[in-house]
Write a protein that holds these residues in place. Structure first.
Motif: not given
Length: 292
Positions: A5, A7, A10, A200, A203, A242-243, A245-247, A265
Motif C-alpha cells: 500500500n 502511503q 491528504q 483527500h 472524500y 479515489y473512493r 482506491q480507499k475502499s 468511503v
C-alpha cells in the motif's frame, strides 16, 4: 505475493521516509503491479528521484505529461512534481527508484550554484535518461551501483554513494538546460495540489464541483480544465476513483462488509458503489474481498 500500500497524506505528499540509517536517501526496487491499486498512485515529495526500469516497460506521468520508459532506460523526476506510474502491456514492470534530498546531492558550498536553480526551474519537471547516450548510461550505471551497495551494506558505501550522486548530477545538468522560472506554472501546481488535498481530506463526505473549485480558488469551468489537462478526467470522476482506491484497504479487513465500506468511503448507495467498483476493478467488491 506481497501487496504493498503506497502511503500518501491528504496533500498527496508521499509518507515514505526517504533515508537509509545515516543518509537522506532511499533506494529500493518496485514492482508496479504489486501495489494495492495495481499502479503507483499520484503523489509528490521534496526529494528528487532517479528511476531505472530493470524489467518491462512503464508509463510515468509527471505533472501534465506522460512518458513511456523502456527496460534499460530511466527517468529523472524533479522535486515537488506530481507523478504516478503504471505498467505497459502487462509487462510486470520492475524499476529501481532512488529518492534523494536535494541538499545531499552536492556539498552546501555548491548547492546554491549547481542544485537549487535546477530544483526550482519550472521547465525541468523531468528528464528522460537513455542508456544509449553516454551521459545517460553514466547516470543509470551509478544508480545501479548505489542500489547494490545499499543492499550489500559494503564498507564505506556512504562515501561511494556521495561520489556517485555528484557524478549523476553533473551528467544530468551538463546538457546545458536553459532554465525557466514561470510563476504561472508554480501557481497552477499549487492550486492542483490544494484541490487534491481537499478531496483527500473530505472524500467520505458529500462533495460537489463547487467545493473542489473553491478549494483551488478557481471557477467551476477552470477547475474542470485543470483536471482534464493534468489528470485526464473530471473532478467528480476523480473523487469516485479515489473512493474506490480507499475502499481497497477497508475491504481487506476481515470484519468489514461491502455496505459498511461503501458508506465509509463516501458512497450513499451500495448498488452504486458496486457498479463503480466493478467498472474500475473488473470485479465486484465482494469478489475482491474474497480474493484477499
Amino acid at each position: 505475493m506481497q501487496i504493498k500500500n503506497f502511503q500518501i497524506d491528504q496533500s498527496l505528499k508521499e509518507l515514505t521516509e526517504h533515508r537509509t540509517v545515516v543518509l537522506p536517501i532511499a533506494c529500493y526496487q518496485t514492482t508496479i503491479n504489486q501495489n494495492i491499486h495495481g499502479y503507483i498512485p499520484l503523489h509528490w515529495h521534496d526529494e528528487i528521484q532517479f528511476v531505472l526500469v530493470v524489467k518491462g516497460e512503464a508509463i510515468f506521468q509527471i505533472n501534465e505529461e506522460r512518458v513511456a520508459v523502456q527496460e534499460g532506460d530511466g527517468l529523472f523526476i524533479n522535486s515537488g512534481c506530481l507523478h504516478m506510474a503504471e505498467e505497459l502491456n502487462q509487462s510486470d514492470c520492475v524499476y529501481i527508484c532512488l529518492n534523494v534530498s536535494p541538499h545531499f546531492v552536492l556539498s552546501q558550498e555548491l548547492y546554491t550554484t549547481y542544485v537549487l536553480p535546477y530544483v526550482q526551474a519550472t521547465n525541468l519537471s523531468y528528464q528522460c535518461v537513455h542508456a544509449n547516450e553516454p551521459w545517460g548510461k553514466n547516470i543509470l550505471d551509478a544508480l545501479a551501483n548505489i542500489h547494490q551497495w545499499i543492499q550489500q551494506d559494503s564498507p564505506y558505501f556512504e562515501i561511494d554513494i556521495s561520489v556517485q550522486l555528484a557524478l549523476m548530477w553533473k551528467n544530468l545538468i551538463m546538457n546545458g538546460f536553459q532554465l525557466e522560472y514561470d510563476q504561472t506554472k508554480i501557481v497552477k501546481s499549487a492550486r492542483m495540489k490544494q484541490m487534491l488535498a481537499w478531496i483527500h481530506l473530505h472524500y467520505a463526505e458529500k462533495i460537489t464541483l463547487d467545493d473542489i473549485a473553491r478549494a483551488g480558488q478557481l471557477s467551476r469551468s477552470e477547475c474542470c480544465r485543470y483536471f482534464k489537462r493534468i489528470l485526464h478526467t473530471t473532478p467528480l470522476s476523480y473523487v469516485t476513483d479515489y473512493r474506490i482506491q480507499k475502499s481497497l484497504v477497508l475491504l481487506q479487513e476481515a470484519e468489514s462488509t461491502v455496505t459498511e465500506v461503501a458508506y465509509q468511503v463516501g458512497f450513499h448507495s451500495t448498488s452504486y458503489f458496486i457498479e463503480k467498483f466493478r467498472k474500475s476493478m473488473n470485479m465486484t467488491p465482494l469478489a475482491y474481498k474474497k480474493a484477499r
